[in-house]
Design a protein around this motif. Sequence first.
Motif, PDB file in Angstrom:
ATOM      1  N   VAL A  79       3.777  10.942   5.826  1.00 39.56           N
ATOM      2  CA  VAL A  79       2.871   9.885   5.356  1.00 39.56           C
ATOM      3  C   VAL A  79       3.574   8.539   5.243  1.00 39.56           C
ATOM      4  CG1 VAL A  79       1.260  11.456   4.247  1.00 39.56           C
ATOM      5  CG2 VAL A  79       3.181  10.557   2.916  1.00 39.56           C
ATOM      6  N   VAL A  80       4.899   8.536   5.082  1.00 39.79           N
ATOM      7  CA  VAL A  80       5.624   7.263   5.144  1.00 39.79           C
ATOM      8  C   VAL A  80       5.523   6.686   6.559  1.00 39.79           C
ATOM      9  CG1 VAL A  80       7.918   6.213   5.042  1.00 39.79           C
ATOM     10  CG2 VAL A  80       7.160   7.719   3.204  1.00 39.79           C
ATOM     11  N   GLY A  81       5.493   7.566   7.543  1.00 45.07           N
ATOM     12  CA  GLY A  81       5.261   7.106   8.914  1.00 45.07           C
ATOM     13  C   GLY A  81       3.906   6.429   9.059  1.00 45.07           C
ATOM     14  N   TYR A 114      -5.066   8.457   6.931  1.00 43.68           N
ATOM     15  CA  TYR A 114      -4.084   7.732   6.132  1.00 43.68           C
ATOM     16  C   TYR A 114      -3.755   8.527   4.867  1.00 43.68           C
ATOM     17  CZ  TYR A 114      -1.207   4.263   4.048  1.00 43.68           C
ATOM     18  OH  TYR A 114      -0.105   3.648   3.508  1.00 43.68           O
ATOM     19  N   ILE A 115      -4.784   8.994   4.155  1.00 40.92           N
ATOM     20  CA  ILE A 115      -4.541   9.920   3.051  1.00 40.92           C
ATOM     21  C   ILE A 115      -4.537  11.309   3.664  1.00 40.92           C
ATOM     22  CG2 ILE A 115      -5.311  10.795   0.825  1.00 40.92           C
ATOM     23  CD1 ILE A 115      -6.611   8.165   0.246  1.00 40.92           C
ATOM     24  N   TYR A 116      -3.363  11.815   3.915  1.00 42.98           N
ATOM     25  CA  TYR A 116      -3.230  13.017   4.731  1.00 42.98           C
ATOM     26  C   TYR A 116      -3.502  14.270   3.896  1.00 42.98           C
ATOM     27  CZ  TYR A 116      -1.503  16.112   8.339  1.00 42.98           C
ATOM     28  OH  TYR A 116      -1.405  17.083   9.300  1.00 42.98           O
ATOM     29  N   PRO A 117      -4.455  15.111   4.326  1.00 47.53           N
ATOM     30  CA  PRO A 117      -4.783  16.319   3.559  1.00 47.53           C
ATOM     31  C   PRO A 117      -3.908  17.509   3.951  1.00 47.53           C
ATOM     32  CG  PRO A 117      -6.355  16.064   5.357  1.00 47.53           C
ATOM     33  CD  PRO A 117      -5.377  14.912   5.465  1.00 47.53           C
ATOM     34  N   VAL A 118      -3.510  18.285   2.951  1.00 46.43           N
ATOM     35  CA  VAL A 118      -2.665  19.455   3.201  1.00 46.43           C
ATOM     36  C   VAL A 118      -2.900  20.463   2.086  1.00 46.43           C
ATOM     37  CG1 VAL A 118      -0.716  18.366   2.001  1.00 46.43           C
ATOM     38  CG2 VAL A 118      -0.287  20.244   3.582  1.00 46.43           C
ATOM     39  N   LYS A 119      -2.833  21.736   2.386  1.00 42.50           N
ATOM     40  CA  LYS A 119      -2.947  22.771   1.372  1.00 42.50           C
ATOM     41  C   LYS A 119      -1.653  22.855   0.560  1.00 42.50           C
ATOM     42  CE  LYS A 119      -3.958  26.213   4.108  1.00 42.50           C
ATOM     43  NZ  LYS A 119      -4.373  27.544   4.599  1.00 42.50           N
ATOM     44  N   ILE A 159       0.355   1.199   9.243  1.00 38.13           N
ATOM     45  CA  ILE A 159      -0.911   1.127   8.529  1.00 38.13           C
ATOM     46  C   ILE A 159      -2.008   0.431   9.340  1.00 38.13           C
ATOM     47  CG2 ILE A 159      -0.385  -1.035   7.337  1.00 38.13           C
ATOM     48  CD1 ILE A 159      -1.705   0.228   4.837  1.00 38.13           C
ATOM     49  N   ALA A 160      -1.611  -0.425  10.271  1.00 35.18           N
ATOM     50  CA  ALA A 160      -2.607  -1.114  11.089  1.00 35.18           C
ATOM     51  C   ALA A 160      -3.393  -0.156  11.974  1.00 35.18           C
ATOM     52  CB  ALA A 160      -1.932  -2.182  11.954  1.00 35.18           C
ATOM     53  N   HIS A 161      -2.910   1.072  12.141  1.00 37.68           N
ATOM     54  CA  HIS A 161      -3.613   2.066  12.956  1.00 37.68           C
ATOM     55  C   HIS A 161      -4.782   2.705  12.214  1.00 37.68           C
ATOM     56  CE1 HIS A 161       0.311   2.818  15.465  1.00 37.68           C
ATOM     57  NE2 HIS A 161      -0.203   1.622  15.646  1.00 37.68           N
ATOM     58  N   PHE A 162      -4.970   2.342  10.932  1.00 37.51           N
ATOM     59  CA  PHE A 162      -5.990   2.996  10.117  1.00 37.51           C
ATOM     60  C   PHE A 162      -6.955   1.966   9.526  1.00 37.51           C
ATOM     61  CE2 PHE A 162      -2.206   5.596  10.144  1.00 37.51           C
ATOM     62  CZ  PHE A 162      -2.682   6.862  10.380  1.00 37.51           C
ATOM     63  N   THR A 188       0.841  -1.193   0.000  1.00 42.96           N
ATOM     64  CA  THR A 188       0.000   0.000   0.000  1.00 42.96           C
ATOM     65  C   THR A 188       0.878   1.245   0.000  1.00 42.96           C
ATOM     66  OG1 THR A 188      -1.773  -1.126   1.187  1.00 42.96           O
ATOM     67  CG2 THR A 188      -1.755   1.279   1.293  1.00 42.96           C
ATOM     68  N   ASN A 189       0.622   2.149  -0.926  1.00 41.25           N
ATOM     69  CA  ASN A 189       1.419   3.373  -1.003  1.00 41.25           C
ATOM     70  C   ASN A 189       1.147   4.302   0.170  1.00 41.25           C
ATOM     71  OD1 ASN A 189       2.469   2.537  -3.441  1.00 41.25           O
ATOM     72  ND2 ASN A 189       1.832   4.350  -4.592  1.00 41.25           N
ATOM     73  N   ALA A 190       2.151   5.050   0.576  1.00 45.91           N
ATOM     74  CA  ALA A 190       1.918   6.216   1.421  1.00 45.91           C
ATOM     75  C   ALA A 190       1.161   7.240   0.577  1.00 45.91           C
ATOM     76  CB  ALA A 190       3.244   6.793   1.897  1.00 45.91           C
TER      77      ALA A 190
END
Length: 222
Positions: free
Chosen positions: A206-208, A186-191, A213-216, A119-121
């Motif tokens: 997001v690599v973190g 998991y898909i982190y939003p940013v301006k 990934i089990a946290h999401f 799964t991609n970051a």
Amino acid sequence: MARKIFISYKYGDTGVQHIPRHGEYDATTARHYVDVLQAKLDAADHINKGEDDGEDMSGFKDETIESNLRDKIFDSSTTIVLISKNMKDPYLAEEDQWIPWEVAYSLKEMTRNDRTSGTNAMLAVVLPDENGSYSYIVNHYPCVTSWNTASLFKILGSNMFNRNQKNLIRCTSCNGIHHTGQDHSYIYPVKWSDFIANISGYLDHVVGHQNNIAHFDIVKEV
């Protein structure tokens, strides 16, 4: 650390803030933001696995384009989705549009010839609209920053604020329940303005998430 990055975006969306470009007077599109980002990625030795600006696939059949995109996403480790105001076609089902498909494929673990692509970051970078505003997606209030995830493709919105053990607080100002911390999505939003000023920092962030990934609770289907 150099990363292989796939960029998903609506190529011809003109609902974005104008970028001054020497000798060019045509409308700014989401693709022009990819060009800006590409220069930054090149400078940091990252590799953009998306199509080059001159790589026009519009004349190919959908199955040819899909095969090409599968190869590119499979060979990437991070996906950046550029959110633009008109990225969604309201007259097409989401499963018939490219961005949700690219997001779904980025989230899946795929195996080819004994090689597995995990799964991609993932980042969702919101582009400013024609007026330089981000308010079509994000609004800032005294006690909270509000993201309008309901206006996004479902697979994007479903993978934001999807930490399975949420860090929540009750606000003493508005009495609402707010997410806290920086590991809520998991898909982190940013301006765009924040992202372009600290690309490496957000990629590391997001690599973190990818490493935890089990946290999401990940939704992988359109």
